[in-house]
Design a protein around this motif. Structure first.
Motif, PDB file in Angstrom:
ATOM      1  N   ARG A 353      18.294   7.637 -38.457  1.00  0.00           N
ATOM      2  CA  ARG A 353      17.764   6.573 -39.313  1.00  0.00           C
ATOM      3  C   ARG A 353      18.459   6.575 -40.676  1.00  0.00           C
ATOM      4  O   ARG A 353      18.815   5.523 -41.215  1.00  0.00           O
ATOM      5  CB  ARG A 353      16.255   6.744 -39.476  1.00  0.00           C
ATOM      6  CG  ARG A 353      15.611   5.665 -40.330  1.00  0.00           C
ATOM      7  CD  ARG A 353      14.104   5.891 -40.445  1.00  0.00           C
ATOM      8  NE  ARG A 353      13.521   4.948 -41.376  1.00  0.00           N
ATOM      9  CZ  ARG A 353      13.148   3.712 -41.079  1.00  0.00           C
ATOM     10  NH1 ARG A 353      13.320   3.268 -39.849  1.00  0.00           N
ATOM     11  NH2 ARG A 353      12.624   2.931 -41.991  1.00  0.00           N
ATOM     12  N   TRP A 354      18.678   7.770 -41.239  1.00  0.00           N
ATOM     13  CA  TRP A 354      19.387   7.877 -42.505  1.00  0.00           C
ATOM     14  C   TRP A 354      20.831   7.415 -42.349  1.00  0.00           C
ATOM     15  O   TRP A 354      21.365   6.707 -43.209  1.00  0.00           O
ATOM     16  CB  TRP A 354      19.331   9.328 -42.982  1.00  0.00           C
ATOM     17  CG  TRP A 354      20.134   9.621 -44.208  1.00  0.00           C
ATOM     18  CD1 TRP A 354      19.733   9.498 -45.505  1.00  0.00           C
ATOM     19  CD2 TRP A 354      21.490  10.093 -44.256  1.00  0.00           C
ATOM     20  NE1 TRP A 354      20.758   9.858 -46.360  1.00  0.00           N
ATOM     21  CE2 TRP A 354      21.848  10.235 -45.619  1.00  0.00           C
ATOM     22  CE3 TRP A 354      22.437  10.421 -43.276  1.00  0.00           C
ATOM     23  CZ2 TRP A 354      23.109  10.682 -46.030  1.00  0.00           C
ATOM     24  CZ3 TRP A 354      23.696  10.864 -43.676  1.00  0.00           C
ATOM     25  CH2 TRP A 354      24.024  10.987 -45.040  1.00  0.00           C
ATOM     26  N   THR A 355      21.474   7.808 -41.261  1.00  0.00           N
ATOM     27  CA  THR A 355      22.864   7.425 -41.012  1.00  0.00           C
ATOM     28  C   THR A 355      23.022   5.914 -41.049  1.00  0.00           C
ATOM     29  O   THR A 355      23.999   5.391 -41.611  1.00  0.00           O
ATOM     30  CB  THR A 355      23.330   7.968 -39.656  1.00  0.00           C
ATOM     31  OG1 THR A 355      23.214   9.397 -39.651  1.00  0.00           O
ATOM     32  CG2 THR A 355      24.763   7.566 -39.358  1.00  0.00           C
ATOM     33  N   PHE A 356      22.074   5.204 -40.462  1.00  0.00           N
ATOM     34  CA  PHE A 356      22.164   3.750 -40.369  1.00  0.00           C
ATOM     35  C   PHE A 356      21.370   3.052 -41.469  1.00  0.00           C
ATOM     36  O   PHE A 356      21.030   1.869 -41.348  1.00  0.00           O
ATOM     37  CB  PHE A 356      21.691   3.300 -38.980  1.00  0.00           C
ATOM     38  CG  PHE A 356      22.418   3.993 -37.861  1.00  0.00           C
ATOM     39  CD1 PHE A 356      23.785   3.890 -37.738  1.00  0.00           C
ATOM     40  CD2 PHE A 356      21.727   4.787 -36.954  1.00  0.00           C
ATOM     41  CE1 PHE A 356      24.464   4.550 -36.720  1.00  0.00           C
ATOM     42  CE2 PHE A 356      22.385   5.446 -35.932  1.00  0.00           C
ATOM     43  CZ  PHE A 356      23.762   5.333 -35.816  1.00  0.00           C
ATOM     44  N   ALA A 357      21.090   3.776 -42.545  1.00  0.00           N
ATOM     45  CA  ALA A 357      20.462   3.209 -43.755  1.00  0.00           C
ATOM     46  C   ALA A 357      19.181   2.449 -43.437  1.00  0.00           C
ATOM     47  O   ALA A 357      18.881   1.414 -44.043  1.00  0.00           O
ATOM     48  CB  ALA A 357      21.454   2.313 -44.493  1.00  0.00           C
ATOM     49  N   GLY A 358      18.421   2.961 -42.468  1.00  0.00           N
ATOM     50  CA  GLY A 358      17.142   2.355 -42.131  1.00  0.00           C
ATOM     51  C   GLY A 358      17.224   1.098 -41.305  1.00  0.00           C
ATOM     52  O   GLY A 358      16.191   0.501 -40.980  1.00  0.00           O
ATOM     53  N   THR A 359      18.424   0.661 -40.924  1.00  0.00           N
ATOM     54  CA  THR A 359      18.553  -0.579 -40.151  1.00  0.00           C
ATOM     55  C   THR A 359      18.327  -0.374 -38.659  1.00  0.00           C
ATOM     56  O   THR A 359      18.175  -1.352 -37.913  1.00  0.00           O
ATOM     57  CB  THR A 359      19.944  -1.196 -40.354  1.00  0.00           C
ATOM     58  OG1 THR A 359      20.949  -0.290 -39.860  1.00  0.00           O
ATOM     59  CG2 THR A 359      20.202  -1.494 -41.817  1.00  0.00           C
ATOM     60  N   TRP A 360      18.360   0.885 -38.207  1.00  0.00           N
ATOM     61  CA  TRP A 360      18.212   1.180 -36.773  1.00  0.00           C
ATOM     62  C   TRP A 360      17.853   2.650 -36.647  1.00  0.00           C
ATOM     63  O   TRP A 360      18.424   3.489 -37.335  1.00  0.00           O
ATOM     64  CB  TRP A 360      19.526   0.885 -36.052  1.00  0.00           C
ATOM     65  CG  TRP A 360      19.548   1.131 -34.575  1.00  0.00           C
ATOM     66  CD1 TRP A 360      18.560   0.857 -33.673  1.00  0.00           C
ATOM     67  CD2 TRP A 360      20.640   1.688 -33.812  1.00  0.00           C
ATOM     68  NE1 TRP A 360      18.969   1.203 -32.401  1.00  0.00           N
ATOM     69  CE2 TRP A 360      20.230   1.708 -32.457  1.00  0.00           C
ATOM     70  CE3 TRP A 360      21.910   2.156 -34.153  1.00  0.00           C
ATOM     71  CZ2 TRP A 360      21.058   2.187 -31.444  1.00  0.00           C
ATOM     72  CZ3 TRP A 360      22.738   2.626 -33.142  1.00  0.00           C
ATOM     73  CH2 TRP A 360      22.314   2.630 -31.802  1.00  0.00           C
TER      74      TRP A 360
END
Length: 469
Positions: A353-360
């Motif tokens: 979730r952190w890797t994708f900045a909360g978008t996925w």
């Protein structure tokens, strides 16, 4: 390439690598909680003998999660995924095998309609899941480009797979590549670069053989270089957004003597957490490619290539480590340095979730839930917290025991149930069917049978999810 180098690489691949991959192979995924939509069997015992034929049976405008089960067997074919929301799952990781010999240079000389890899994920095929099988490019030459998986779609999940080649660019998820802009334009997802999630993989190849563009998370996997003359194992292009990153967590690296970890041609950003490296690793930290590759005096052509890449190398070397160790002793550049990363994330914060900045969040396990009930003429409309797919005949149970039949809406966030009864709904009945999330995640997520209060609204949850995207 020298014959001695070829002999060393062949020995390493056939003996040490085979033992390493076998020892590292984890247990398979959880059993499917639903029956597959399509079954493929090479022996003709199912609806399709060919994986490609099964994929071609799906509409390109598909909106539902479709599960294709591949029975054990060797499928000598290349495959192309055009429809979104497809899960391609093997009966067993070692038993279900997609194998094909495809050199990239041969494909470029004579194109076909399938693609340059063994598994080809086209730009519209977002939310694709590949799991529990082996993909192998059997081209068999150490060094040249020989893709096993090539993808241009957003939100790709690959779990519990062996992804194998002896060439370069084994696993190449390249949404955002300028040369493919025409193919990706207007397709769903982020344009600048794709989002990909991988876990519990065995990957082997030659140069830059794990090479995502955009945002990528890879966990609990073995990464094995087979080329003694290779200049790097992993590669990243994060040049279109300073937030783009390649996260590797709990991964094990190996290769022939003096194997090299990483390089990049354009801006890259790596986070390596809890990773281990074999003793054979060379003491060379990740680096930008500067031509000529041998470090000699650059020609005019070399200088021109370097100048061409200067504008996409703006942010310096960004490689961050935590708890990474080399057998036989660490190199100085393995030292923990997360405090120097943007935002100074703690190790526990470095999640998908952190890797994708909360978008996925491909590791999410929450259940799709009904957030609003709307009485309509002849039945009810249930609104869910996200897009859902219907399998079989789920029903809506009302007070006093009456049950409404599912009518329509699969592949959206609103399902309609029909009944001539105005009694209050009590719960969903999954005796003869189920409802599951449509979005790609690491595991299929079944909907909750519970219903909200009659006056509940989806507005708050919908607004929150819109902000996250």
């Amino acid at each position: 390439m020298r014959s001695s180098s070829l002999g060393l690489a062949a020995f390493f691949l056939s003996a040490q690598l085979a033992a390493f991959l076998l020892a590292a192979a984890p247990a398979g995924p959880a059993p499917l909680p639903i029956a597959p939509d399509i079954v493929v069997a090479a022996d003709g015992s199912a609806g399709f003998r060919s994986i490609q034929a099964a994929l071609e049976s799906l509409p390109k405008d598909n909106r539902e999660r479709r599960v294709i089960l591949v029975r054990n067997g060797v499928y000598h074919e290349k495959v192309r995924i055009d429809a979104p929301f497809v899960t391609l799952r093997g009966e067993s990781r070692q038993g279900a095998r997609i194998e094909y010999a495809q050199a990239a240079d041969a494909f470029h000389k004579q194109h076909d309609s399938v693609g340059l890899a063994v598994v080809n994920i086209t730009a519209p095929a977002h939310d694709f899941v590949l799991e529990n099988l082996t993909v192998k490019n059997t081209h068999g030459v150490i060094g040249p480009h020989a893709f096993a998986v090539f993808g241009l779609a957003d939100k790709t999940v690959i779990v519990d797979c062996d992804v194998l080649s002896q060439g370069a660019d084994t696993l190449a998820l390249w949404r955002g590549r300028n040369q493919n802009a025409g193919a990706t334009a207007g397709t769903p997802g982020l344009e600048a670069g794709g989002r990909s999630y991988q876990a519990r993989l065995n990957i082997c190849g030659s140069v830059d053989f794990v090479c995502p563009r955009g945002w990528s998370y890879l966990a609990d996997s073995t990464i094995t270089q087979v080329n003694p003359n290779a200049t790097a194992a992993i590669w990243h292009d994060g040049s279109k957004d300073p937030d783009m990153k390649f996260v590797l967590r709990g991964c094990r690296f190996d290769g022939p003597p003096e194997w090299i970890l990483s390089r990049h041609h354009r801006d890259a950003q790596y986070f390596l957490v809890d990773c281990t490296f074999s003793e054979r690793m060379r003491d060379r930290k990740p680096y930008r490619v500067i031509y000529p590759l041998d470090g000699g005096t650059p020609s005019e052509a070399d200088l021109a290539r370097n100048r061409e890449l200067d504008p996409v190398n703006r942010w310096g070397e960004r490689v961050y480590y935590f708890n990474c160790h080399r057998d036989g002793g660490d190199y100085t550049w393995h030292a923990d340095n997360l405090a120097a990363a943007p935002g100074a994330p703690a190790p526990r914060e470095i999640t998908p979730r952190w890797t994708f900045a909360g978008t996925w969040d491909p590791e999410r396990t929450d259940q799709p839930a009904v957030c609003m009930i709307q009485p309509i003429a002849g039945g009810f409309r249930l609104r869910f917290t996200e897009s859902v797919t219907v399998k079989g005949r789920p029903r809506l149970e009302l007070q006093h025991g009456a049950k409404a039949d599912y009518v329509s809406g699969s592949g959206s966030s609103a399902l309609q149930f029909a009944i001539n009864d105005s009694s209050a709904p009590v719960q969903l009945d999954f005796t003869e069917g189920v409802i599951l999330a449509t979005e790609a995640t690491a595991t299929l997520r079944l909907a909750s049978p519970s219903l909200p209060r009659a006056d509940a609204s989806c507005v708050a949850k919908t607004d929150r999810r819109r902000r996250e995207r």
